[in-house]
Design an enzyme around this catalytic site. Sequence first.
Site, PDB file in Angstrom:
ATOM      1  N   ASN A  10      25.313 112.593 -24.133  1.00  0.00           N
ATOM      2  CA  ASN A  10      23.872 112.357 -24.036  1.00  0.00           C
ATOM      3  C   ASN A  10      23.643 110.866 -24.241  1.00  0.00           C
ATOM      4  OD1 ASN A  10      21.125 112.271 -24.188  1.00  0.00           O
ATOM      5  ND2 ASN A  10      20.954 113.372 -26.131  1.00  0.00           N
ATOM      6  N   LYS A  12      20.941 109.314 -23.837  1.00  0.00           N
ATOM      7  CA  LYS A  12      19.551 109.038 -24.246  1.00  0.00           C
ATOM      8  C   LYS A  12      18.990 107.899 -23.378  1.00  0.00           C
ATOM      9  CE  LYS A  12      20.822 110.593 -28.806  1.00  0.00           C
ATOM     10  NZ  LYS A  12      20.431 110.772 -30.183  1.00  0.00           N
ATOM     11  N   HIS A  91      16.071 119.081 -26.811  1.00  0.00           N
ATOM     12  CA  HIS A  91      16.670 118.147 -27.776  1.00  0.00           C
ATOM     13  C   HIS A  91      15.657 117.879 -28.885  1.00  0.00           C
ATOM     14  CE1 HIS A  91      18.400 114.536 -29.530  1.00  0.00           C
ATOM     15  NE2 HIS A  91      19.542 114.894 -28.953  1.00  0.00           N
ATOM     16  N   GLU A  93      14.836 115.299 -30.373  1.00  0.00           N
ATOM     17  CA  GLU A  93      13.976 114.116 -30.162  1.00  0.00           C
ATOM     18  C   GLU A  93      12.787 114.476 -29.276  1.00  0.00           C
ATOM     19  OE1 GLU A  93      17.075 111.427 -28.885  1.00  0.00           O
ATOM     20  OE2 GLU A  93      17.881 111.450 -30.927  1.00  0.00           O
ATOM     21  N   GLU A 162      22.674 121.350 -33.043  1.00  0.00           N
ATOM     22  CA  GLU A 162      22.572 119.957 -33.464  1.00  0.00           C
ATOM     23  C   GLU A 162      21.691 119.862 -34.718  1.00  0.00           C
ATOM     24  OE1 GLU A 162      23.510 117.040 -30.109  1.00  0.00           O
ATOM     25  OE2 GLU A 162      21.369 117.434 -30.049  1.00  0.00           O
ATOM     26  N   SER A 207      26.621 113.147 -34.760  1.00  0.00           N
ATOM     27  CA  SER A 207      27.574 112.156 -35.276  1.00  0.00           C
ATOM     28  C   SER A 207      29.036 112.519 -35.014  1.00  0.00           C
ATOM     29  CB  SER A 207      27.327 111.902 -36.771  1.00  0.00           C
ATOM     30  OG  SER A 207      26.045 111.334 -36.972  1.00  0.00           O
TER      31      SER A 207
HETATM   32  C1  PEP Z   1      22.444 113.729 -29.851  1.00  0.00           C
HETATM   33  O1  PEP Z   1      21.414 113.096 -29.981  1.00  0.00           O
HETATM   34  O2  PEP Z   1      22.483 114.673 -29.041  1.00  0.00           O
HETATM   35  C2  PEP Z   1      23.601 113.376 -30.672  1.00  0.00           C
HETATM   36  C3  PEP Z   1      24.489 114.284 -30.897  1.00  0.00           C
HETATM   37  O3  PEP Z   1      23.644 112.085 -31.142  1.00  0.00           O
HETATM   38  P1  PEP Z   1      24.796 111.428 -32.063  1.00  0.00           P
HETATM   39  O4  PEP Z   1      26.116 111.867 -31.555  1.00  0.00           O
HETATM   40  O5  PEP Z   1      24.573 109.956 -31.937  1.00  0.00           O
HETATM   41  O6  PEP Z   1      24.546 111.933 -33.463  1.00  0.00           O
END
Ligand code: PEP
Length: 250
Positions: A10, A12, A91, A93, A162, A207
């Site tokens: 992703n 973003k 997601h 966000e 997530e 992460s």
């Molecule tokens: C995400 O936003 O889908 C995500 C997993 O971000 P990160 O790996 O940076 O935590």
Amino acid sequence: MQRTPLIAANWKMNGSVALVEEITRELASLNLSETEVLICPPATLINCFSAERNFMLGAQNVSHEKAGAFTGELSTDLLLEAGARFVIIGHSERRTLNFESDGLIAAKLAAAVNAGLTPVLCIGETLEQRQQEKTQQVLARQLDAVYASQPELLAKSVIAYEPIWAIGTGESATPQQAQTTHAFIRQHLKQYDTQSAIRVKLLYGGSVNADNCAALFDQADIDGALVGGASLKPAEFAQICLAVTKGAKE
Ligand code: PEP
């Protein structure tokens, strides 16, 4: 029936044509015969990818409307024409910053499946909800909102767990925390369709990096990852793809 691992990126609101070329080059040297790899760049970059690639493409959002006066939105047909075959839906966000409701997410997921796009449905709890031991309640609500009235969509979905407290924080869930939650999700999904619940790919996101991914992928119900920050670093993303290349789970 086996679950082939899937590593999804992703990007973003990041990336560039240069990164498109760099990731294509980096992944070209990998043997991905036992792993599916998916890149979800910003929609404007989807058709900048060459047809000569060993991974799939997806979008990060889609409208539930078919076409028409919806300024700034992108339909399933537009995404398919650009080359997307997957789309991230729900997601955290977008749930938070764009006020996407469970109902809207359910409508988007149905629109995606009906058009032939595979949705990657994101679900997850906040830190406060985890501390109050409401994780399972929150995840059940997010899943029920989509599948209770349209259980047939589960067979066509990928689900990404997530935890919001792990996204972009550098603090991944532990493999045990992630496995416990994935096992709950798979069990919960069995009420809709047992076979689909066994077959559905459950990705972990939050992460994930080259150092912590192997222990996560060792877990029985973790079928891959949705990777944010580390997916912008082609060499590290390639390492994550290789870490999961250990064959399918059943
Ligand atoms: C995400 O936003 O889908 C995500 C997993 O971000 P990160 O790996 O940076 O935590």
